[in-house]
Motif scaffolding. Structure first.
Motif: not given
Length: 381
Positions: A238-265
């Motif tokens: 499931s989301a958020p598992y994957g790689i995301y483009k950042t301002l200067n490169g890329y960030l990987s997010l592993a598994m976790g609680n989606l609501h917590q991750i959304g709040e953190a982002v």
């Protein structure tokens, strides 16, 4: 003293899977002797990555065959074959990856060899096993990836089949081969009799996928569902598992609680209450996260997210990884000395024994380089 010191391995193998197993046995202390045809040696000496050759053999050959010896023998020549049989009498393991029927023609099949040495561990790597409609097909990595379903696990849903950028089938098969050979040694030491160990590229590559194949078998035959969003890390997660483009490169997010991750982002994902929606609506969730993540640098995100206990990492290139303190602390790099005195940088064995890292500075041998000394030491001539 390394754990396999005192063991002698005769490697009739070529190319990658079985020689990779021989490399690991050598790293662990075994004496690994490649049985090669005169002058040219095994065919893998000419299989190159980016057409790079070192000391007359391909660079990839050097990465797989360091810390071994080379014995030159024409197995169709009765005199050479007789000497090889004398060598087999004194060996602990022999390995080969010839197609079914080849060793039978030479007279070095399992039954013939255990008659010579009743305590031998006899290891065989094939492409597809000895039976079935694929048994005689070429056991090549890309072909195995294609036939095993592996190519439908990566990239996006509209990408078509995508092979791994590594010799995945060869590498995992070599690892399984080592496991089987070591288990064979334990059994031989208990029973004082020979053991036949067989692995195939196809079975190893299917086993590599055991998680997702088991899911397929128990989920109504649902095929892997790759995301439509580039960077999704897993066809079954499931989301958020994957790689995301950042301002200067890329960030990987592993598994976790989606609501917590959304709040953190800084994205409100509370409307996705049902965890099933984290998979079924994976694409839209990843897009929402991706739009926000694109506005900060990778290091800013890692610093912020790790402080909140969220599993993440920057996505590094080889240049960045190999200069990072995290890599340097592993002491993974080593140099081997070529026959002409030159140096070749490579990686060490990843296994540690009693806290000790296993290094070796012996490069891959030239074809037949050790024939004379082996003849003397084993009283073959």
């Amino acid at each position: 003293m390394k754990p396999l010191e005192g063991l002698t391995v005769l490697e009739f193998s070529q190319f990658m899977a079985a020689p990779t197993a021989g490399l690991r046995l050598a790293d662990l202390g075994a004496r690994v002797i490649k049985i090669e045809r005169p002058v040219k040696g095994e065919a893998g000496r000419q299989i190159a990555i980016r057409n790079i050759f070192v000391d007359g053999s391909s660079l990839v050959f050097h990465t797989i065959n360091r810390n071994k010896e080379s014995y030159s023998a024409d197995l169709k020549n009765p005199e050479d074959l007789a000497m090889v049989k004398k060598l087999i009498e004194q060996a602990d393991i022999i390995t080969h990856n010839f197609r079914p029927g080849v060793m039978e023609k030479i007279g070095l099949d399992y039954d013939a060899v255990r008659a010579i040495n009743p305590r031998i561990v006899y290891g065989v790597v094939t492409g597809y096993g000895n039976k079935g409609p694929w048994a005689l097909r070429p056991g090549q990595d890309l072909l195995i990836q294609s036939l095993s379903g592996l190519a439908y696990l990566s990239d996006t849903a509209d990408a078509g089949p995508v092979p791994f950028g590594l010799a995945t089938a060869d590498m995992i098969c070599g690892a399984h081969f080592v496991q089987g050979l070591l288990a064979g040694l334990l059994k031989r030491n208990k029973t004082n009799s020979s053991v036949l160990v067989e692995v195939s590229l196809l079975e190893s590559t299917l086993d590599l996928q055991f998680e997702v194949i088991t899911t397929y078998l128990n989920d109504g035959g649902q095929l892997p569902k790759r995301s439509n969003v580039r960077g999704s890390g897993h066809a079954y997660l499931s989301a958020p598992y994957g790689i995301y483009k950042t301002l200067n490169g890329y960030l990987s997010l592993a598994m976790g609680n989606l609501h917590q991750i959304g709040e953190a982002v800084g994205v409100d994902l509370t409307s996705y209450e049902d965890k099933n929606s984290w998979f079924e609506r994976r694409d839209e969730i990843m897009q929402l996260l991706g739009e926000k993540i694109a506005h900060k640098t990778s290091s800013e995100w890692v610093s912020s997210l790790e402080a909140q206990g969220i599993w993440c990492a920057e996505v590094l290139t080889y240049e960045q990884t190999l200069q990072h303190e995290g890599y340097l602390a592993q002491g993974l790099k080593q140099e081997v000395t070529l026959p002409d005195g030159g140096k070749l940088s490579t990686t060490r064995c990843p296994i540690r024994i009693n806290g000790e890292r296993l290094y070796s500075d012996k490069a891959a041998p030239r074809p037949g380089a050790d024939t004379d000394i082996i003849n003397r030491q084993f009283n073959l001539s």
